[in-house]
Design a protein around this motif. Structure first.
Motif, mmCIF file in Angstrom:
data_model
loop_
_atom_site.group_PDB
_atom_site.id
_atom_site.type_symbol
_atom_site.label_atom_id
_atom_site.label_comp_id
_atom_site.label_asym_id
_atom_site.label_seq_id
_atom_site.Cartn_x
_atom_site.Cartn_y
_atom_site.Cartn_z
ATOM 1 N N CYS A 97 25.670 -11.858 -24.038
ATOM 2 C CA CYS A 97 25.135 -10.498 -23.975
ATOM 3 C C CYS A 97 24.742 -10.180 -22.546
ATOM 4 C CB CYS A 97 23.928 -10.356 -24.896
ATOM 5 S SG CYS A 97 23.170 -8.709 -24.822
ATOM 6 N N PRO A 98 25.438 -9.255 -21.894
ATOM 7 C CA PRO A 98 25.122 -8.939 -20.507
ATOM 8 C C PRO A 98 23.774 -8.263 -20.327
ATOM 9 C CG PRO A 98 26.740 -7.403 -21.383
ATOM 10 C CD PRO A 98 26.566 -8.476 -22.415
ATOM 11 N N LYS A 99 23.204 -7.761 -21.401
ATOM 12 C CA LYS A 99 21.885 -7.122 -21.299
ATOM 13 C C LYS A 99 20.758 -8.145 -21.219
ATOM 14 C CE LYS A 99 19.079 -3.479 -23.403
ATOM 15 N NZ LYS A 99 19.213 -2.532 -22.282
ATOM 16 N N PHE A 100 20.918 -9.269 -21.930
ATOM 17 C CA PHE A 100 19.827 -10.239 -22.015
ATOM 18 C C PHE A 100 20.115 -11.566 -21.323
ATOM 19 C CE2 PHE A 100 19.118 -7.472 -25.758
ATOM 20 C CZ PHE A 100 17.871 -6.987 -25.402
ATOM 21 N N ASP A 101 21.392 -11.870 -21.077
ATOM 22 C CA ASP A 101 21.710 -13.089 -20.329
ATOM 23 C C ASP A 101 21.509 -12.840 -18.837
ATOM 24 O OD1 ASP A 101 22.344 -14.523 -22.561
ATOM 25 O OD2 ASP A 101 24.504 -14.169 -22.431
ATOM 26 N N PRO A 102 21.021 -13.824 -18.091
ATOM 27 C CA PRO A 102 20.828 -13.643 -16.650
ATOM 28 C C PRO A 102 22.159 -13.528 -15.916
ATOM 29 C CG PRO A 102 20.367 -15.919 -17.294
ATOM 30 C CD PRO A 102 20.553 -15.148 -18.555
ATOM 31 N N PRO A 103 22.295 -12.575 -14.981
ATOM 32 C CA PRO A 103 23.557 -12.390 -14.250
ATOM 33 C C PRO A 103 24.009 -13.640 -13.517
ATOM 34 C CG PRO A 103 22.089 -10.538 -13.884
ATOM 35 C CD PRO A 103 21.291 -11.566 -14.623
ATOM 36 N N GLU A 104 23.043 -14.439 -13.010
ATOM 37 C CA GLU A 104 23.418 -15.642 -12.269
ATOM 38 C C GLU A 104 24.126 -16.663 -13.155
ATOM 39 O OE1 GLU A 104 18.947 -15.873 -13.239
ATOM 40 O OE2 GLU A 104 20.369 -14.375 -12.494
ATOM 41 N N LEU A 105 23.860 -16.631 -14.470
ATOM 42 C CA LEU A 105 24.562 -17.518 -15.398
ATOM 43 C C LEU A 105 26.047 -17.189 -15.415
ATOM 44 C CD1 LEU A 105 24.620 -19.557 -17.857
ATOM 45 C CD2 LEU A 105 24.333 -17.538 -19.297
ATOM 46 N N TYR A 106 26.371 -15.897 -15.511
ATOM 47 C CA TYR A 106 27.764 -15.476 -15.519
ATOM 48 C C TYR A 106 28.439 -15.820 -14.197
ATOM 49 C CZ TYR A 106 26.845 -12.803 -19.768
ATOM 50 O OH TYR A 106 26.534 -12.451 -21.045
ATOM 51 N N LEU A 107 27.756 -15.556 -13.105
ATOM 52 C CA LEU A 107 28.329 -15.824 -11.789
ATOM 53 C C LEU A 107 28.701 -17.290 -11.643
ATOM 54 C CD1 LEU A 107 29.023 -14.954 -8.919
ATOM 55 C CD2 LEU A 107 26.641 -15.375 -8.294
ATOM 56 N N GLU A 108 27.792 -18.169 -12.004
ATOM 57 C CA GLU A 108 28.019 -19.603 -11.852
ATOM 58 C C GLU A 108 29.104 -20.109 -12.794
ATOM 59 O OE1 GLU A 108 25.586 -23.837 -12.370
ATOM 60 O OE2 GLU A 108 24.499 -21.937 -12.400
ATOM 61 N N PRO B 21 31.687 -25.594 -18.208
ATOM 62 C CA PRO B 21 32.936 -25.073 -17.635
ATOM 63 C C PRO B 21 34.039 -26.117 -17.542
ATOM 64 C CG PRO B 21 31.056 -24.312 -16.369
ATOM 65 C CD PRO B 21 30.528 -25.342 -17.335
ATOM 66 N N SER B 22 33.659 -27.393 -17.542
ATOM 67 C CA SER B 22 34.652 -28.462 -17.409
ATOM 68 C C SER B 22 35.231 -28.923 -18.738
ATOM 69 C CB SER B 22 34.009 -29.667 -16.708
ATOM 70 O OG SER B 22 32.897 -30.145 -17.459
ATOM 71 N N THR B 23 34.805 -28.315 -19.848
ATOM 72 C CA THR B 23 35.284 -28.772 -21.157
ATOM 73 C C THR B 23 36.800 -28.621 -21.265
ATOM 74 O OG1 THR B 23 34.890 -28.619 -23.545
ATOM 75 C CG2 THR B 23 35.030 -26.554 -22.329
ATOM 76 N N SER B 24 37.424 -29.537 -21.946
ATOM 77 C CA SER B 24 38.890 -29.609 -21.953
ATOM 78 C C SER B 24 39.557 -28.398 -22.598
ATOM 79 C CB SER B 24 39.339 -30.888 -22.677
ATOM 80 O OG SER B 24 38.876 -30.902 -24.010
ATOM 81 N N ILE C 262 34.742 -21.688 -14.174
ATOM 82 C CA ILE C 262 35.817 -21.669 -15.173
ATOM 83 C C ILE C 262 37.117 -21.173 -14.552
ATOM 84 C CG2 ILE C 262 36.651 -20.474 -17.254
ATOM 85 C CD1 ILE C 262 33.746 -20.591 -18.292
ATOM 86 N N PHE C 263 37.041 -20.083 -13.790
ATOM 87 C CA PHE C 263 38.244 -19.506 -13.195
ATOM 88 C C PHE C 263 38.878 -20.429 -12.161
ATOM 89 C CE2 PHE C 263 36.467 -14.994 -14.049
ATOM 90 C CZ PHE C 263 36.872 -15.077 -15.369
ATOM 91 N N THR C 264 38.049 -21.155 -11.410
ATOM 92 C CA THR C 264 38.588 -21.991 -10.337
ATOM 93 C C THR C 264 39.010 -23.378 -10.808
ATOM 94 O OG1 THR C 264 36.323 -22.641 -9.736
ATOM 95 C CG2 THR C 264 37.307 -20.802 -8.531
ATOM 96 N N LYS C 265 38.295 -23.934 -11.802
ATOM 97 C CA LYS C 265 38.589 -25.298 -12.249
ATOM 98 C C LYS C 265 39.445 -25.327 -13.519
ATOM 99 C CE LYS C 265 34.542 -27.477 -10.134
ATOM 100 N NZ LYS C 265 33.334 -28.311 -10.355
ATOM 101 N N ALA C 266 39.095 -24.526 -14.500
ATOM 102 C CA ALA C 266 39.867 -24.526 -15.745
ATOM 103 C C ALA C 266 41.164 -23.745 -15.605
ATOM 104 C CB ALA C 266 39.027 -23.947 -16.886
#
Length: 222
Positions: free
Chosen positions: A150-161, A112-115, A166-170
């Motif tokens: 993919c929201p079907k196979f990616d864990p929801p906590e990954l998106y949350l974190e 998330p911190s990538t420039s 990204i929204f707050t720092k980037a």
């Protein structure tokens, strides 16, 4: 007769907490009169992601007989087998340049911190969109940074974190989402709406819904 797996909810054990609703990517469960109900049996994929979230053990997987059909390996529309008639290749006379401006593109691989995320115009794209929609590089991707998943196979906590950070720092300049028309893909929009409610900046974003034969079905502001 074929057999498919589907969830079953024991009403007597259900306490109406709603945890199963929040993790059902297909939107197959709803709380009705204080109890969880399977309201869209046809889209239940039978994977049982909701079982582990139920504090009372009210949900279980059962097998149900259905009429045999080679196009319905399970109830979820994202699994339905379809074949399309050959189309004329409209791009065989010219080479189209890629609009991709960075690597990697998978959300799981991007810090998330990538420039390149800072102040960027973001395109959050469901994995299947890149295959289904032929105009991705000419219509949706130009001048944007893309994040795929993919929201079907990616864990929801990954998106949350990751999206919260990204929204707050980037602090991206804008956000667009491209999803497929299948119900499980809509979970990506739901996740981002939930995350938006937890951060100081309540910005609107645009959602493109793509049909499985590669057309834009609708565009909405949320």
């Amino acid at each position: 007769m074929a057999v498919r797996k589907i969830i079953e909810i024991e009403e007597e054990l259900c306490n109406g907490c709603g945890q199963c609703v929040s993790v059902c990517h297909e939107g197959a469960i709803a709380i009705i009169d204080g109890k969880a109900k399977l309201v869209s049996e046809e889209v239940c994929d039978g994977l049982g992601a909701c079982i582990g979230e139920c504090p009372t053990g009210a949900i279980k997987i059962v097998e149900k007989k259905i009429a045999s059909s080679p196009s319905l390996p399970c109830g979820c529309p994202s699994h339905q087998l379809k074949e399309f008639l050959p189309k004329e290749n409209l791009y065989n006379q010219q080479e189209i340049a890629s609009s991709l401006s960075h690597w990697p593109v998978k959300l799981r691989l991007i810090p998330p911190s990538t420039s390149f995320l800072k102040g960027a115009n973001l395109l959050v794209c469901a994995d299947c969109v890149a295959v289904a929609y032929p105009m991705l590089h000419t219509q949706l991707l130009p001048e944007k940074k893309i994040l795929t998943g993919c929201p079907k196979f990616d864990p929801p906590e990954l998106y949350l974190e990751k999206f919260t950070e990204i929204f707050t720092k980037a602090q991206p300049k804008s956000l667009e989402i491209a999803i497929m028309e299948v119900p499980c893909c809509r979970a990506l929009v739901k996740m981002l709406l939930n995350i938006r409610e937890t951060i100081p900046t309540n910005f609107p974003f645009k959602v493109y819904t793509i049909t499985i034969d590669g057309k834009i079905k609708n565009v909405e502001e949320v």
